[in-house]
Write an enzyme that holds these catalytic residues in place. Structure first.
Site, PDB file in Angstrom:
ATOM      1  N   ARG B  76       0.840  -1.196   0.000  1.00  0.00           N
ATOM      2  CA  ARG B  76       0.000   0.000   0.000  1.00  0.00           C
ATOM      3  C   ARG B  76       0.881   1.254   0.000  1.00  0.00           C
ATOM      4  NH1 ARG B  76      -4.158   0.117   4.806  1.00  0.00           N
ATOM      5  NH2 ARG B  76      -5.209  -1.492   3.569  1.00  0.00           N
ATOM      6  N   ARG B 145      -2.257   6.940   9.231  1.00  0.00           N
ATOM      7  CA  ARG B 145      -2.282   6.423   7.855  1.00  0.00           C
ATOM      8  C   ARG B 145      -2.317   7.562   6.844  1.00  0.00           C
ATOM      9  NH1 ARG B 145      -4.365   1.127   7.963  1.00  0.00           N
ATOM     10  NH2 ARG B 145      -3.795   0.131   9.922  1.00  0.00           N
ATOM     11  N   LYS B 210      -6.394   7.555  11.785  1.00  0.00           N
ATOM     12  CA  LYS B 210      -6.726   8.075  10.459  1.00  0.00           C
ATOM     13  C   LYS B 210      -7.213   9.509  10.488  1.00  0.00           C
ATOM     14  CE  LYS B 210      -7.859   3.515   8.733  1.00  0.00           C
ATOM     15  NZ  LYS B 210      -8.912   2.661   8.161  1.00  0.00           N
ATOM     16  N   CYS B 429     -15.520  -3.141  -0.549  1.00  0.00           N
ATOM     17  CA  CYS B 429     -14.135  -3.327  -0.143  1.00  0.00           C
ATOM     18  C   CYS B 429     -13.531  -4.467  -0.961  1.00  0.00           C
ATOM     19  CB  CYS B 429     -14.072  -3.669   1.332  1.00  0.00           C
ATOM     20  SG  CYS B 429     -14.766  -5.300   1.653  1.00  0.00           S
ATOM     21  N   CYS B 435      -8.209 -10.675   1.004  1.00  0.00           N
ATOM     22  CA  CYS B 435      -8.340 -10.213   2.378  1.00  0.00           C
ATOM     23  C   CYS B 435      -8.497 -11.375   3.350  1.00  0.00           C
ATOM     24  CB  CYS B 435      -9.516  -9.264   2.546  1.00  0.00           C
ATOM     25  SG  CYS B 435      -9.673  -8.752   4.260  1.00  0.00           S
ATOM     26  N   CYS B 474     -16.757  -8.016   5.662  1.00  0.00           N
ATOM     27  CA  CYS B 474     -16.764  -8.285   7.101  1.00  0.00           C
ATOM     28  C   CYS B 474     -17.087  -6.988   7.824  1.00  0.00           C
ATOM     29  CB  CYS B 474     -15.424  -8.874   7.553  1.00  0.00           C
ATOM     30  SG  CYS B 474     -14.203  -7.635   7.979  1.00  0.00           S
TER      31      CYS B 474
HETATM   32  C1  SRM Z   1      -8.006  -1.440   0.621  1.00  0.00           C
HETATM   33  C2  SRM Z   1      -9.018  -1.030   1.693  1.00  0.00           C
HETATM   34  C3  SRM Z   1     -10.468  -1.253   1.249  1.00  0.00           C
HETATM   35  C4  SRM Z   1     -10.767  -0.803  -0.161  1.00  0.00           C
HETATM   36  O1  SRM Z   1     -11.533  -1.512  -0.810  1.00  0.00           O
HETATM   37  O2  SRM Z   1     -10.287   0.272  -0.573  1.00  0.00           O
HETATM   38  C5  SRM Z   1      -8.840  -1.759   3.003  1.00  0.00           C
HETATM   39  C6  SRM Z   1      -8.473  -3.072   3.066  1.00  0.00           C
HETATM   40  C7  SRM Z   1      -8.207  -3.752   4.227  1.00  0.00           C
HETATM   41  N1  SRM Z   1      -8.424  -3.284   5.469  1.00  0.00           N
HETATM   42 FE1  SRM Z   1      -9.395  -1.629   5.934  1.00  0.00          FE
HETATM   43  N2  SRM Z   1      -9.138  -0.995   4.084  1.00  0.00           N
HETATM   44  C8  SRM Z   1      -9.358   0.254   3.636  1.00  0.00           C
HETATM   45  C9  SRM Z   1      -9.961   1.277   4.310  1.00  0.00           C
HETATM   46  C10 SRM Z   1     -10.550   1.149   5.557  1.00  0.00           C
HETATM   47  C11 SRM Z   1     -11.525   2.051   6.111  1.00  0.00           C
HETATM   48  C12 SRM Z   1     -12.086   3.284   5.432  1.00  0.00           C
HETATM   49  C13 SRM Z   1     -11.233   4.504   5.674  1.00  0.00           C
HETATM   50  O3  SRM Z   1     -10.126   4.381   6.259  1.00  0.00           O
HETATM   51  O4  SRM Z   1     -11.662   5.580   5.278  1.00  0.00           O
HETATM   52  C14 SRM Z   1     -11.884   1.532   7.342  1.00  0.00           C
HETATM   53  C15 SRM Z   1     -12.948   2.095   8.297  1.00  0.00           C
HETATM   54  C16 SRM Z   1     -12.526   3.298   9.046  1.00  0.00           C
HETATM   55  C17 SRM Z   1     -11.855   2.900  10.323  1.00  0.00           C
HETATM   56  O5  SRM Z   1     -10.644   2.655  10.294  1.00  0.00           O
HETATM   57  O6  SRM Z   1     -12.558   2.776  11.343  1.00  0.00           O
HETATM   58  C18 SRM Z   1     -11.120   0.325   7.513  1.00  0.00           C
HETATM   59  C19 SRM Z   1     -11.187  -0.514   8.596  1.00  0.00           C
HETATM   60  C20 SRM Z   1     -10.420  -1.659   8.748  1.00  0.00           C
HETATM   61  C21 SRM Z   1     -10.402  -2.462   9.951  1.00  0.00           C
HETATM   62  C22 SRM Z   1     -11.228  -2.209  11.228  1.00  0.00           C
HETATM   63  C23 SRM Z   1     -10.539  -1.249  12.133  1.00  0.00           C
HETATM   64  C24 SRM Z   1     -11.285  -1.146  13.445  1.00  0.00           C
HETATM   65  O7  SRM Z   1     -11.141  -0.113  14.109  1.00  0.00           O
HETATM   66  O8  SRM Z   1     -11.952  -2.099  13.818  1.00  0.00           O
HETATM   67  C25 SRM Z   1      -9.514  -3.527   9.690  1.00  0.00           C
HETATM   68  C26 SRM Z   1      -9.165  -4.686  10.609  1.00  0.00           C
HETATM   69  C27 SRM Z   1      -8.222  -4.273  11.706  1.00  0.00           C
HETATM   70  O9  SRM Z   1      -7.647  -3.171  11.679  1.00  0.00           O
HETATM   71  O10 SRM Z   1      -8.058  -5.090  12.625  1.00  0.00           O
HETATM   72  C28 SRM Z   1      -9.019  -3.325   8.350  1.00  0.00           C
HETATM   73  C29 SRM Z   1      -8.110  -4.162   7.690  1.00  0.00           C
HETATM   74  C30 SRM Z   1      -7.920  -4.199   6.347  1.00  0.00           C
HETATM   75  C31 SRM Z   1      -7.086  -5.259   5.633  1.00  0.00           C
HETATM   76  C32 SRM Z   1      -5.647  -4.810   5.651  1.00  0.00           C
HETATM   77  C33 SRM Z   1      -7.272  -6.695   6.155  1.00  0.00           C
HETATM   78  C34 SRM Z   1      -6.251  -7.169   7.163  1.00  0.00           C
HETATM   79  O11 SRM Z   1      -6.052  -6.454   8.186  1.00  0.00           O
HETATM   80  O12 SRM Z   1      -5.664  -8.231   6.924  1.00  0.00           O
HETATM   81  C35 SRM Z   1      -7.690  -5.173   4.228  1.00  0.00           C
HETATM   82  C36 SRM Z   1      -6.775  -5.593   3.082  1.00  0.00           C
HETATM   83  C37 SRM Z   1      -7.618  -6.233   1.983  1.00  0.00           C
HETATM   84  C38 SRM Z   1      -6.872  -6.415   0.730  1.00  0.00           C
HETATM   85  O13 SRM Z   1      -6.695  -7.582   0.297  1.00  0.00           O
HETATM   86  O14 SRM Z   1      -6.433  -5.414   0.138  1.00  0.00           O
HETATM   87  N3  SRM Z   1      -9.584  -2.198   7.814  1.00  0.00           N
HETATM   88  N4  SRM Z   1     -10.318   0.107   6.397  1.00  0.00           N
HETATM   89  C39 SRM Z   1      -8.883   0.401   2.193  1.00  0.00           C
HETATM   90  C40 SRM Z   1      -7.464   0.905   2.173  1.00  0.00           C
HETATM   91  C41 SRM Z   1      -7.377   2.319   2.651  1.00  0.00           C
HETATM   92  C42 SRM Z   1      -5.975   2.866   2.584  1.00  0.00           C
HETATM   93  O15 SRM Z   1      -5.522   3.140   1.462  1.00  0.00           O
HETATM   94  O16 SRM Z   1      -5.329   2.996   3.632  1.00  0.00           O
HETATM   95  S1  SF4 Z   2     -11.194  -6.357   6.376  1.00  0.00           S
HETATM   96 FE1  SF4 Z   2     -13.309  -6.762   6.029  1.00  0.00          FE
HETATM   97  S2  SF4 Z   2     -14.046  -4.864   5.273  1.00  0.00           S
HETATM   98 FE2  SF4 Z   2     -11.869  -4.741   5.129  1.00  0.00          FE
HETATM   99  S3  SF4 Z   2     -11.387  -5.463   3.100  1.00  0.00           S
HETATM  100 FE3  SF4 Z   2     -11.322  -7.215   4.382  1.00  0.00          FE
HETATM  101  S4  SF4 Z   2     -13.370  -8.004   4.192  1.00  0.00           S
HETATM  102 FE4  SF4 Z   2     -13.481  -5.948   3.506  1.00  0.00          FE
END
Ligand code: SRM
Ligand code: SF4
Ligand code: FAD
Ligand code: FMN
Lengths: 604, 569
Positions: B76, B145, B210, B429, B435, B474
């Protein structure tokens, strides 16, 4: 040292001891406390001839035959693992042997050896088994599953009632174990996402059973498993019809080749083998290959021919009796003479050695028939063809680890050349072997006393490329079963890491468990410059020589044409450098190793 | 249980032991026996911007073949405000083709990800991203981030000023460890013992952190969904300052009421030159008070709810040494992207292109990778990633509009024209197959689901209705589903929890409506509500507002769902 404290101290421990114990207790979490209580109880029992431990059998000796309670778990998000650990600790707390085993890491064939098994299994996906445990459940639910009369078990099924297939995996397991003759110690308990309570209830019931477990009654069940050796009446001439228990590709999707792991049953054959032996397979020539012959020579499969004193159809003869692929000088000579094929006769002149070898090198019989068409009669054909010969496959299993089974690792020979497809006889016969029950492969054991493990404490260096790694799987399974102390070092080479790392997961388990101490790999096609096992051998030269000096035995298995000679050269380089002497000295050193049977090769 | 709650999580232990994020990453990369890295290193590489994953489509098959999972890495990048030059775009394109499955994934935070980078290509890939004058450092992990900023603002002066603040914040909150340069860029080695992390300290933050900047009337960044949100306040064409929001976040866990999405609370107003200090001090409060014993409870939103907004504001202001001014009024119009051409006051044009699922690849008619490459070869302005996984070709001169549009068209790239409003506003997502946390499909499933919804809308004459639909695999909420009008949250293959009633301004949480539904059951609910909406809607009331007024009247919303569309209250 805690032992001595317990022995010396009076029944009611004094202040200081209490202080120490409390201090200790303070530092332990709940699980550790459970464990400690069991540990101390065990020490107490041991210290006082077990008289103090209520459920312990009267004699200390009997404690030895107490079977181990294995707590298996199938987990994805960890709940089952947690419960399993809890239970095992509690069982130890009662002074019994207990261990936890992840079904994702368990060799299914070993189940036969278990006598007391408690299962904590979750359901995932839509009623599916947790990731990684699929192989276990496929084995257990499949044809290959053994009878389990000597097994006593109970199942705790974790699930989520909001799913249709609630606790499906646990239910299937419970039903299947019963069907296989295992005895259910306590009824299956299913728990929902709030599993704590029902889990605790099940554990309590199970612990009662454990307490009630009377070791003597089961003494027999825990004797080491013995393979019954009937007089081995089966042989090359009289092969044993072996059922195929499993037959699966082990190269990844997108690999440049197909290698298969084939498991055959030796049950009731009386056949036994040693690691290093090979399995002989009598193939049936693949229909496609037979078809090629009939079409090319426009002959009729139903035409009758005479072969020795048998009369049979041409189709049968080609399928079961005649060698259709391996091209040798004898066939070529016979063909050239019988049909007066001038160019081939020229090729067979003493002067034409080089040309002849070049011609034989990459051709099969079909190519000769096509290059020099003579339209033979059906009878002509069967008379000029040699008799079909069995193929050998290094056995890749150890009997000790796989009772009543023999495993082989087969590279499927299928390639295009000279404008037509080419099929290897036996490898395709096995690859396409029908899964219908009752179908059998005619096999025999080909002993190989020149490829044998040394004494348990001797270090072993195993070098193999491609399917050449097969016997080392048998070696390591055997050394594991014997708890051999000697160090093990494996060199493996193939084309691509992603798809061709044969038995990758098994080596990983062996490394983790400390069995496979050193492991070097070479993947020739993952980078611009080609890298082979011999390169790795040179890179590790100093250490390798040190192993030789420690009395290591060196094994080489696989391709005879290139790999074996290249490895031989590499070994000479390593020895030369190690000795700091010249080539002659190195050659003498390696020659000595050979004579001491410390340099053994099984190449083909 | 009790003692568990006082014990730092394993992740915390790993951070402490890591010598400022070094761990054994280099040894892991060098290990030829596995495509994976050591388990503890997977925690640390996140801080470096890469996640270990495996192709879940082939997991079971490979296990049967006795092969380890098909491990690969997601990488990323960090692009403040999502802005790239055409030259950078061309490097990006080349890198994607060389090592990254010829695909670029635009994310919901205005940057891109690569998927499927195998271990042996990882170092090269990260080095080449740095060669593009970008980094991957701190794009994941327990740090701040990528900082977002509304990419397209008719008021381009405000946009410039806001981006400058975003840059300052992004740089100001960067980790200072040299580990990244040592491991990926062969930078000279320093002794970790002599290094310091001035802002973060050796254990960094309890959890991810964030920041986003929204420029009204556009809330495309979903400013209420982040740990810190800044709402730009404009005064006669200039940036006057920001309303400061804190404690937003989406992530929740199925069946765990202690976890919930939360909208940021409005704290007050700060000037542009106070913005960095505000971010720094909010971060240090979270650093010192955030829960390090339970990752599910470690985000800023819980730190604030556990002690109250007033306590938080007081603690912040005492650290700042000044009080925040009262928040200024602001209004949002919506939280989507605006497709097609927009003109800015300087007379430059911006073309927002629709990227299905954020995935830039060549697939049949749609040749997005090649198309954007072709555009980059002739374009002299900028590329901008939107917060909704789309791409803007920015700063196009009047004269070049036609050429750019033609290139997009000839490569089957859509500027939204051919799609229904609800289709181009929808988001999903990544989810399966990469993922590791996905319980159900999202990106791969979105198009077919939308087609089925379209049929239902048709039945009730609602084709053109802009309804905001988001799907995640999820409950983590990566596509910010909890602020959508209709959200599907993955539960298991083919099963979703249905959330309803967010607003189209991104300032109201959707409410949990039904759990564990099949597609058929979901469509049935929607069909019914579309019918009711068509019949009973008041004026130009949006679908979300309608649902809140009717179906959801008695359905409880989440805790902390206290946001308003204006600062006054
Ligand atoms: C790529 C992306 C989704 C997308 O379709 O664009 C993404 C993808 C993933 N997110 Fe996310 N998140 C992405 C934006 C978000 C957002 C939206 C935002 O930031 O505006 C959220 C919700 C806002 C927030 O943070 O509360 C978000 C909340 C999470 C969470 C839940 C965090 C929490 O507080 O519970 C996880 C899981 C974790 O952190 O344990 C997570 C974890 C992940 C992971 C890295 C899964 C993992 O931890 O193994 C995913 C990777 C999937 C893959 O194969 O690429 N991602 N994730 C986004 C990348 C953003 C970036 O460039 O940095
Ligand atoms: S962590 Fe959950 S919400 Fe984020 S990319 Fe994976 S499946 Fe989607
Ligand atoms: C002791 C021993 C152990 C062995 N262990 C194993 C083992 O563990 N695993 C294993 O897979 N094999 C093993 N082999 C090889 C095995 O016995 C067979 O030779 C192999 O499977 C091919 O047999 P087949 O009947 O399928 O092909 P055949 O019908 O025998 O056809 C093979 C013939 O096809 C031609 N040919 C094959 N490949 C090519 C090619 N790429 N280009 C041009 N011509 C080609 C050659 O003429 C070759 O003689 C072992 C052999 C020996 C002697
Ligand atoms: C993605 C997913 C799918 C699930 N599917 C089922 C199911 O089909 N049937 C069931 O009974 N439980 C199902 N469950 C519930 C789990 O079995 C339950 O959470 C269990 O406690 C997990 O145990 P573990 O942590 O040992 O994996 C599912 C859970 C998840 C996360």
């Amino acid at each position: 040292m805690s032992v001595s404290i317990l022995k010396k101290s009076p029944p009611a421990p004094d202040e200081r001891l209490l202080g120490e114990l409390n201090g200790l207790a303070g530092r332990l979490d709940q699980q550790q406390l459970w464990w400690a209580s069991g540990y101390l109880a065990g020490l107490a029992a041991a210290a006082s001839g077990a008289a103090t431990a209520p459920q312990a059998p009267a004699t200390a000796g009997a404690a030895a035959v107490r079977p181990t309670w294995t707590v298996f778990y199938a987990t994805e998000t960890g709940n089952s693992r947690g419960i399993a650990a809890e239970l095992a600790t509690a069982i130890q707390g009662l002074g019994f042997e207990s261990r936890t085993v992840d079904l994702a890491e368990f060799k299914p064939a070993q189940l036969k050896k278990e006598t007391r098994a408690l299962f904590v299994v979750a359901t995932h996906g839509l009623g599916e088994a947790p990731d990684g445990t699929e192989p276990f459940f496929e084995f257990l639910l499949g044809e290959r599953a053994p009878r389990l009369e000597s097994l006593e078990y109970s199942v705790l099924a974790l699930g989520d009632s909001s799913y249709e297939d609630y606790c499906e995996t646990g239910r299937q397991l419970d039903a299947r174990l019963e069907a296989l003759g295992a005895r259910r110690l306590a009824p299956r308990v299913e728990c929902d996402v709030d599993f704590e309570e029902s889990s605790a209830g099940w554990q309590a019931t199970v612990l009662d059973r454990v307490k009630a477990d009377d070791a003597d009654a089961h003494g027999a069940a825990v004797q080491p498993h013995l393979v019954t050796v009937a007089p081995a009446s089966y042989s090359r001439r009289n092969p044993f019809p072996a059922a195929v228990l499993a037959n699966q590709p082990i190269t990844g999707l997108g690999s440049s080749k197909t290698v298969r792991h084939v498991v055959l049953s030796l049950e009731d054959s009386g056949l036994t083998y040693e690691p290093g032996d090979s399995l002989g397979v009598w193939p049936t020539n693949p229909p496609a290959l037979v078809g090629q012959f009939l079409e090319l020579l426009s002959l009729d499969a139903d035409e009758r021919v005479v072969l020795g004193d048998d009369s049979l159809t041409l189709g049968e003869a080609l399928a079961h009796r005649l060698e259709l692929t391996q091209l040798g000088r004898t066939f070529l000579a016979g063909y050239a003479e019988r049909f007066a094929v001038a160019p081939l006769q020229a090729l067979l002149e003493p002067g034409a050695r080089v040309e002849l070898n070049a011609y034989l090198a990459d051709r099969q019989i079909i190519d000769v028939l096509a290059d020099h068409p003579v339209s033979p009669s059906a009878q002509d054909l069967v008379e000029v063809l040699k008799r079909l010969t069995p193929r050998l496959y290094s056995i890749s299993s150890s009997l000790a680890a796989n009772p009543d089974e023999v495993h082989v690792t087969v590279a499927v020979v299928r390639y295009d050349a000279f404008g037509r497809p080419h099929f290897g006889s036996a490898s395709n016969f096995l690859a396409d072997f029908p899964t219908k029950p009752g179908a059998t492969v005619p096999v025999f054991i080909a002993e190989n006393v020149r490829f044998r493990l040394p004494a348990d404490e001797a270090p072993v260096v195993m070098i193999g490329a491609g399917t050449g790694v097969a016997p080392y799987r048998a070696f390591l399974e055997e050394r594991d079963a014997r708890s051999a102390a000697g160090d093990n070092w494996l060199f493996f080479g193939d084309r691509n890491f992603d798809t061709d790392f044969l038995y990758q997961l098994e080596w990983a388990r062996m490394r983790k468990q400390g069995l496979l101490g050193r492991h070097d790999v070479a993947f020739s096609r993952d980078q611009a410059e080609k890298v082979y096992v011999q390169n790795r051998i040179r890179q590790r030269g100093a250490d390798l020589f040190a192993w030789l000096e420690r009395g290591a035995h060196v094994y080489v298995c696989g391709d005879a044409k290139h790999m074996a000679p290249d490895v031989h050269e590499a070994l000479l380089d390593v020895i030369e450098a190690g000795l700091g002497a010249d080539r002659a000295a190195a050659e003498a050193y390696l020659e000595t190793l050979k004579q001491q049977h410390r340099y053994q090769r099984d190449v083909y | 249980m009790a003692d568990k709650a006082t014990k730092p999580t394993h992740v915390e232990e790993v951070k402490v032991a890591s010598r400022l994020l070094r761990g054994s990453i280099e040894q892991s990369l060098a290990d030829p026996l596995t495509g994976a890295i050591a388990e503890d290193d997977t925690v640390l590489t996140k801080f470096h911007g890469t996640y270990q994953q495996d192709d879940r489509d082939v997991r079971a098959d490979r296990a049967r073949r006795l092969l380890e999972p098909a491990y690969s890495f997601m990488v990323r990048a960090r692009i403040t405000g999502g802005i790239l030059t055409p030259a950078q775009w061309l490097d990006l394109d080349r890198l994607a083709r060389d090592h990254c499955q010829s695909a670029i994934r635009v994310t919901t935070r205005q940057t891109f990800q690569f998927h499927g980078v195998v271990k042996r290509d990882l170092k090269t890939t990260i080095r080449r991203i740095n060669d593009m004058l970008l980094t991957t450092l701190a794009t994941c992990g327990d740090v701040n981030r990528n900082v977002m900023c509304t990419p397209l603002a008719e008021a381009s002066a405000v946009h410039r000023a806001a981006c400058a603040v975003a840059d300052a914040i992004s740089d100001g909150l960067m980790p200072k460890t040299r580990a990244y340069h040592e491991i990926w860029l062969d930078g000279e080695r320093v002794t970790p013992e002599q290094e310091v992390e001035p802002l973060y300290g050796p254990t960094y933050l309890p959890r991810k952190f964030k920041i986003a900047i929204a420029i009204p009337p556009w809330n495309d960044v979903d400013v209420f969904a982040h740990d810190i949100g800044y709402v730009a306040i404009e005064e006669n064409g200039e940036l006057a300052g920001f309303n400061v929001l804190a404690g937003g976040g989406m992530g929740a866990t199925h069946g765990d009421p202690a976890t919930y999405p939360r909208l940021g609370s409005v704290l007050g107003f700060c000037t542009p030159d106070q913005a960095l200090a505000v971010a720094e001090q909010i971060l240090t409060v979270q650093r010192d008070y955030g829960d390090r014993t339970e990752r599910k409870h470690a985000r800023l939103k819980y730190t604030i709810d556990d002690r109250g907004v007033d306590w938080f504001k007081a603690e912040l202001e005492s650290r700042l040494g000044f009080a925040l001014a009262p928040a200024a009024p602001f209004r949002f119009e919506h939280n989507g992207d605006r497709f097609g051409w927009q003109c800015d006051p300087e007379g430059l044009w911006h073309l927002t292109l629709f990227i299905p699922g954020g995935r830039i690849v060549d697939a049949g008619e749609r040749r997005l990778l090649s198309g954007l490459k072709a555009i980059a070869e002739v374009h002299s302005g900028e590329f901008r990633f939107t917060p909704n996984q789309n791409v803007i070709v920015s700063k196009v001169a009047e004269a070049d509009k036609h050429a750019i549009e033609a290139l997009a068209g000839s490569h089957g790239i859509d500027a939204g024209q051919t799609l229904l409003p609800f289709q181009r506003d929808a988001m999903a997502c990544v989810a399966l197959p990469t993922c590791g946390l996905a319980m159900a499909e999202a990106e791969r499933y979105l198009p077919e689901f939308l087609d089925r919804v379209a049929e239902r809308l048709d039945r009730h004459g609602l084709r053109e209705e802009p309804i905001n639909i988001r799907i995640t695999g999820c409950p983590n909420g990566c596509a910010r589903p909890y602020v959508a009008e209709v959200a599907l949250i993955g539960r298991a293959p083919g099963r979703y929890a249905l959330m309803l009633g967010g607003s189209r301004l991104g300032n109201r949480l959707a409410r949990p409506f039904r759990d564990n539904l099949s597609e058929a059951q979901i469509l049935e609910v929607l069909d019914g509500e579309f019918a009711a909406f068509a019949a009973g809607r008041q004026g130009d009331e949006s679908f979300g507002d309608f649902l809140v007024r009717t179906l959801l009247r008695d359905v409880p919303t989440w805790p902390g769902a206290s946001a308003t569309n204006s600062a006054s209250s």
